[in-house]
Design a protein around this motif. Structure first.
Motif, short mmCIF file in Angstrom:
data_model
loop_
_atom_site.label_atom_id
_atom_site.label_comp_id
_atom_site.label_asym_id
_atom_site.label_seq_id
_atom_site.Cartn_x
_atom_site.Cartn_y
_atom_site.Cartn_z
N PRO A 20 31.72 -0.04 43.29
CA PRO A 20 33.17 -0.09 43.03
C PRO A 20 33.49 -1.03 41.87
CG PRO A 20 32.74 -0.23 45.38
CD PRO A 20 31.40 -0.33 44.71
N LEU A 21 34.44 -0.62 41.08
CA LEU A 21 34.89 -1.43 39.95
C LEU A 21 35.98 -2.39 40.39
CD1 LEU A 21 35.21 1.38 37.23
CD2 LEU A 21 33.28 -0.16 37.57
N THR A 22 36.03 -3.53 39.76
CA THR A 22 37.12 -4.47 40.02
C THR A 22 38.37 -3.97 39.29
OG1 THR A 22 36.65 -5.83 38.08
CG2 THR A 22 35.45 -6.35 40.12
N SER A 23 39.52 -4.54 39.68
CA SER A 23 40.78 -4.14 39.05
C SER A 23 40.77 -4.47 37.55
CB SER A 23 41.95 -4.85 39.72
OG SER A 23 41.79 -6.25 39.67
N GLU A 24 40.10 -5.57 37.17
CA GLU A 24 40.01 -5.92 35.75
C GLU A 24 39.21 -4.89 34.99
OE1 GLU A 24 38.33 -9.76 35.61
OE2 GLU A 24 40.18 -10.81 36.17
N GLU A 25 38.11 -4.45 35.58
CA GLU A 25 37.27 -3.45 34.92
C GLU A 25 38.00 -2.13 34.79
OE1 GLU A 25 32.81 -4.93 36.20
OE2 GLU A 25 34.00 -3.77 37.62
N TYR A 186 31.51 -9.87 47.31
CA TYR A 186 31.86 -10.18 45.92
C TYR A 186 32.29 -8.94 45.14
CZ TYR A 186 29.53 -14.59 46.85
OH TYR A 186 29.16 -15.79 47.38
N GLU A 187 32.23 -7.78 45.75
CA GLU A 187 32.46 -6.56 44.99
C GLU A 187 33.87 -6.47 44.47
OE1 GLU A 187 31.32 -3.25 47.31
OE2 GLU A 187 29.21 -3.78 47.40
N ASN A 188 34.84 -6.85 45.25
CA ASN A 188 36.23 -6.70 44.84
C ASN A 188 36.87 -8.02 44.46
OD1 ASN A 188 36.25 -3.91 45.38
ND2 ASN A 188 36.43 -4.33 47.58
N ASN A 189 36.05 -9.01 44.22
CA ASN A 189 36.56 -10.33 43.85
C ASN A 189 36.38 -10.53 42.35
OD1 ASN A 189 37.30 -12.94 43.55
ND2 ASN A 189 35.93 -13.77 45.12
N GLY A 190 37.47 -10.45 41.63
CA GLY A 190 37.37 -10.57 40.18
C GLY A 190 37.03 -11.96 39.71
N ASN A 191 37.00 -12.96 40.62
CA ASN A 191 36.70 -14.32 40.21
C ASN A 191 35.22 -14.61 40.18
OD1 ASN A 191 39.37 -15.05 39.94
ND2 ASN A 191 39.58 -15.42 42.14
#
Length: 1014
Positions: A20-25, A186-191
């Motif tokens: 899964p991609l992060t929201s930033e990606e 860590y998959e959905n954590n953009g930090n």
């Protein structure tokens, strides 16, 4: 797209694992997709897809991309929408993360020397010892190692397991890097970001080390068993990568380490085994980039000394130090070069090749800079006043490096961004290319300057061109012909204050536009003006055009361009900039001889050479008793001299001029007593352009602030009136002023002569003639950025003219040729020193129209001429400039310019003391009044002023040398262009007030004025 689209759902043959991609990606990938969707139909084709993916720092093979298309995109459509593109990126992310996890496992196993599945305190200490070559200062104590492990020891077993190792590798630096998904949490954590910055820098060094066997320094000297087992089982490259990532993350998380040490990558490529070195806190000093204040760049304390930087003895100028700049530039260029070398896109390859050129240029320049720096002191005027052409060249190179460093910092920051190739690469590449070319050109200039140090025997700044080998001199002409272009585009005016660079850019754009309209039909000229903005918008076009103009145009064009400022419409506009004074009277004097005691000064007699005499304006003729109103259109006798009187108030005696209503800019009925001071001004302009009116921008403020009368001499200009007409007119005007002091509102007490550029040259020569004739000499002379040597020679400051947009080398040659009456045709150079020009000699005969020089040449003149002839006849055959040499020169500069240069070189006239005061005899210079020299540190004439000041010092003549930093030649006229210069000109006014006060109270003493103005 033109291809027909079908809204069918893509049939996937094989399910590809995804991450899964992060929201930033998702946001960044979507923006990149939109940029490639040129026709805005929400689809891209397979070809664009391949380019897009690789521009986003992904490097799949063509087979992998084809597999993505086959399994995600509908077969009948063959077009990719944004949703499908995001699915592809998630698949690539999963593949990349799997590879990263395998890599991390290898690193973990490398550190885990005993293979028990965990990293313990002793293994951490052993690893640190290996990485630092056993440096005792870098060794970790057991307490420090335990504290570092405790920071991320989740289960508190005093060791690091693999899951905990993954956690510390996900440290988030300040910049945005690729996401490393090692755990679902860590998959959905953009930090959570991968510490790619430190790892990539270190890994570049690892690639070098793995190419050769470990050195002795890399082998353990310890008897610790686990330490030896690490080096035996794993290659040093893997260990270095492991240590780099582990120690960088631990040092950022553990306050125990960060408060005690900071680890940085070594800049020394020759010490491959030493990958880490301590960095002092001073090395973190922020560098002031060239974006905002380039005139004050890098005035830093010396903090870092490496083998890449030259020794710095109080270095360039007073407080410039570029050691830190050279070090940082070399490190950053090397880092970026290695990064781009690992990428496969065309853009990255272009950056790589450009950075290789930049690194080669820096490495080649450093020995020359070191040599020049070591020899600065031989050419300085004194230990307190340290300025010369060699210093100016090194300062300019350092400032160019600082600008380049600013660009490299932007490249380093944005290169890992997803939109680098799409949005930033083009602009940054053009900027970096421009500065790299400029540095390469400066490399050649500095190399020539280093040779000139030896040719001059480390004694004088000027080198006799006859003592320079032919090939070296031809290399100089190549720089003039080809390298100037690199300083007229994006780099225009970089050596000067930032406030001047915009003005200089518009000046060159105007030069290029004017050249296209010069002597053209009105329709063509109108079309050229309409397209003029291209020279502002496209720096490369401007640079190429201006370089061509300086190389190929004649002095008639140069004269016409600079005289634009003397156009009536420009003068009308200047009224809104220049303040008004009470008295502003323009009139003519002559043509009667002037008798002062036993001295008789004849009117100017030198007439135009081989052309009809231009018409003069009909104005009030004081000498002849005429009181005609100022006007134009009538032909006047050629023996008249134009002068202008400026005064803040009407003074006694001025009514004898007489003064009329049109001579008063401000109505006044008050009459003040005669002034104790009079300022006589002679304007500059390369002997071919401008007038007293164009210099009113600073003359009128002077008149208002000094509250004294100012007389400005408007001498006739070359090429219509070549040498010695300007000298004759200025000397005649000087004698008339002494004779008619009361008409100017002056009681005859204190007289100062002031000149800028060519005007300073004429001021000096008028003083020489007054001394030789026995007339009263001025109480002081002030020369701003003056050329004291017009003869053909080489000096380091003349090399600065190659990159100067105002005083370019080609422009200087043409001004000199015009003033000396030399034409680039088949006619011989008019350098014969004939008998004096008297009224009987200057009839209408051809011989009478030729340039003539007074009979009464001083003994120094004859000595200079004889010496020049002697040096020509006694030349070493290897240094003789024969026809073959000038044929080679023609291949470089063009046949027309080669002829002009040959005549300049062979002419003895420019070395005459009445053209080059630096050649004056000791007997004359010894009688000089107090002399104030105000050159610019970055000016092509700085060496003239330093050498002239040295001669005055040797002869014990009262003088003062004040060096102006940052500003270009002619800064007195640029007060309207920058508030900084306007403020600086106020400082000049205060300095001149001190000079006038000192000249009246203690004649012969030097006023307390600064030696350097920043």
């Amino acid at each position: 797209m033109s291809t027909l689209r079908q809204n069918t759902t893509s049939a996937r043959k094989v399910y590809l694992p995804r991450q899964p991609l992060t929201s930033e990606e998702v946001f960044e990938y979507t923006q990149a997709f939109i940029l490639f969707d040129r026709d805005e139909d929400d689809y891209i084709n397979a070809k664009d897809l391949s380019i897009l993916i690789r521009s986003l720092e992904q490097n799949p093979t063509d087979d992998q991309i084809q597999q993505l298309i086959e399994n995600i995109v509908d077969e009948e459509c063959n077009l990719i929408d944004c949703k499908q593109f995001l699915i592809m990126m998630s698949v690539l992310k999963k593949t990349r993360d799997s590879d990263n996890k395998r890599e991390l496992r290898e690193i973990f196993d490398a550190i885990d020397g005993d293979g028990n599945g965990s990293i313990e305190s002793e293994e951490l200490r052993a690893l640190m010892t290996l990485l630092t070559n056993g440096n005792d200062e870098m060794k970790l104590t057991k307490e420090e190692a335990d504290a570092m492990i405790a920071e991320i020891d989740v289960d508190k077993d005093k060791r690091i397991g693999f899951d905990e190792f993954l956690t510390i590798q996900c440290y988030t630096p300040g910049n945005t890097y690729d996401t490393l998904s090692t755990d679902p949490t860590y998959e959905n954590n953009g930090n959570v970001k991968f510490n790619r910055n430190i790892f990539s820098l270190l890994n570049d060094r690892v690639m070098e080390i793995t190419e050769e066997p470990p050195s002795k320094a890399e082998k353990s000297k310890s008897s610790d068993g686990p330490f030896r087992s690490i080096t035996d089982r794993f290659p040093i490259g893997t260990l270095t990568a492991a240590g780099g990532r582990l120690m960088s993350c631990l040092s950022k998380q553990s306050p125990v380490v960060t408060t005690k040490r900071k680890y940085t990558i070594s800049a020394n490529n020759n010490e491959r085994s030493s990958l880490f070195q301590l960095s002092s806190s001073a090395s973190a000093t922020a560098i002031r980039t060239s974006t905002t204040t380039p005139s004050h760049l890098n005035r830093l304390p010396r903090t870092i000394q490496t083998s890449l930087t030259p020794p710095t003895p109080d270095t360039v100028g007073l407080d410039y130090n570029f050691d830190l700049t050279y070090t940082k530039l070399r490190e950053l260029a090397d880092t970026n070069c290695k990064y781009f070398s690992q990428q496969k896109t065309d853009v990255c390859r272009r950056f790589e090749h450009l950075l290789i050129q930049l690194l080669q240029s820096i490495d080649t320049s450093m020995p020359h800079i070191r040599y020049l720096t070591d020899n600065f002191h031989h050419f300085d005027y004194s230990a307190e006043i340290r300025a010369n052409g060699y210093r100016a060249l090194v300062v300019a190179h350092g400032q160019a490096c600082l600008r380049t460093l600013d660009i490299l910092q932007q490249v380093d920051t944005k290169r890992v961004g997803l939109l680098f190739n799409l949005m930033y690469s083009s602009r940054l590449f053009q900027d970096l290319e421009s500065w790299t070319k400029a540095l390469i050109a400066m490399q050649r200039i500095i190399a020539l300057a280093a040779k000139m140090v030896d040719y001059s025997k480390k004694t004088v700044l000027y080198v006799d061109a006859d003592h320079v080998p032919l090939d070296i001199e031809l290399d100089y002409f190549k720089m003039v012909a080809y390298d100037s272009e690199y300083f007229f585009g994006r780099t225009c005016g970089f050596q000067f204050a930032s406030s001047m660079q915009t003005m200089l850019t518009f000046l060159l754009a105007g030069l290029a536009t004017y050249y296209e309209t010069f002597n053209r039909s009105i329709p063509y000229a109108a079309a050229s003006i309409a397209t003029a903005p291209k020279y502002i918008l496209f720096p490369e076009q401007r640079a190429k055009k201006c370089a061509s103009i300086f190389r190929d145009s004649d002095y008639l064009f140069c004269k016409a361009f600079w005289n634009i400022v003397d156009h009536d419409y420009v003068k009308m506009g200047s009224r809104y900039i220049v303040p008004n004074v009470t008295v502003s009277k323009y009139f003519q004097i002559g043509p009667e001889p002037i008798e002062i005691g036993s001295v008789v000064v004849p009117p100017p007699t030198a007439r135009p050479d081989n052309i009809e005499e231009p018409k003069e304006r009909a104005v009030g003729n004081i000498g002849a008793g005429s009181d005609n109103p100022t006007g134009s259109g009538s032909e006047q006798p050629g023996q008249l001299v134009n002068i202008k009187l400026l005064s803040n108030e009407i003074r006694e005696g001025m009514e004898e001029l007489p003064l009329r209503k049109v001579d008063l800019e401000i109505a006044s009925t008050k009459t003040l007593p005669m002034s104790d001071h009079l300022l006589v001004h002679i304007h500059g302009g390369g002997f071919i352009a401008t007038s007293s009116s164009t210099h009113e921008i600073y003359l009128k403020p002077w008149a208002l602030n000094f509250e004294i009368p100012i007389v400005s001499i408007d001498y006739s200009l070359a090429p219509e009136y070549p040498y010695p007409r300007a000298i004759e007119e200025c000397y005649y005007a000087y004698a008339w002023i002494l004779k008619n002091a009361n008409k100017l509102g002056w009681n005859g007490k204190t007289l100062l002569l002031v000149g800028d550029s060519a005007g300073g040259n004429l001021v000096t020569i008028v003083t020489m003639k007054a001394i030789e004739a026995g007339l009263r000499k001025p109480d002081g002379i002030i020369c701003f950025y003056t050329p004291f040597l017009l003869g053909y020679s080489m000096s380091p400051s003349r090399l600065m003219a190659i990159m100067d947009p105002l005083l370019n080398t080609g422009f200087l040659w043409r001004c000199l040729a015009a003033y000396a009456g030399i034409k680039a045709d088949e006619e011989p150079a008019h350098d014969d020193l004939e008998s004096a020009a008297t009224s009987e000699d200057t009839g209408d005969t051809p011989a009478g129209k030729r340039r003539k020089i007074e009979k009464t040449l001083s003994s120094s003149d004859e000595t200079a001429i004889d010496a020049a002839k002697l040096s020509t006849t006694n030349q070493n055959p290897e240094y003789i400039r024969d026809d073959t040499y000038y044929t080679r020169l023609g291949d470089i500069m063009g046949s027309r310019q080669a002829k002009l240069l040959r005549k300049l070189r062979e002419s003895t006239l420019p070395n005459n003391p009445y053209m080059s005061p630096l050649r004056a005899s000791d007997d004359v210079l010894r009688q000089f009044p107090t002399t104030y020299l105000v050159p610019c540190a970055r000016d092509p004439f700085i060496d003239d002023n330093v050498e002239f000041a040295r001669r005055l010092r040797d002869l014990k003549v009262p003088h003062h040398l004040t060096v102006v930093d940052e500003w270009p030649h002619g800064f007195l006229d640029f007060g309207f262009a920058a508030t900084e210069i306007a403020q600086y000109n106020i400082e000049i006014i205060e300095m001149m007030k001190k000079i006038m006060q000192q000249s009246s109270e203690n004649p012969g003493d030097v006023a307390a004025v600064p030696s350097r103005i920043d």
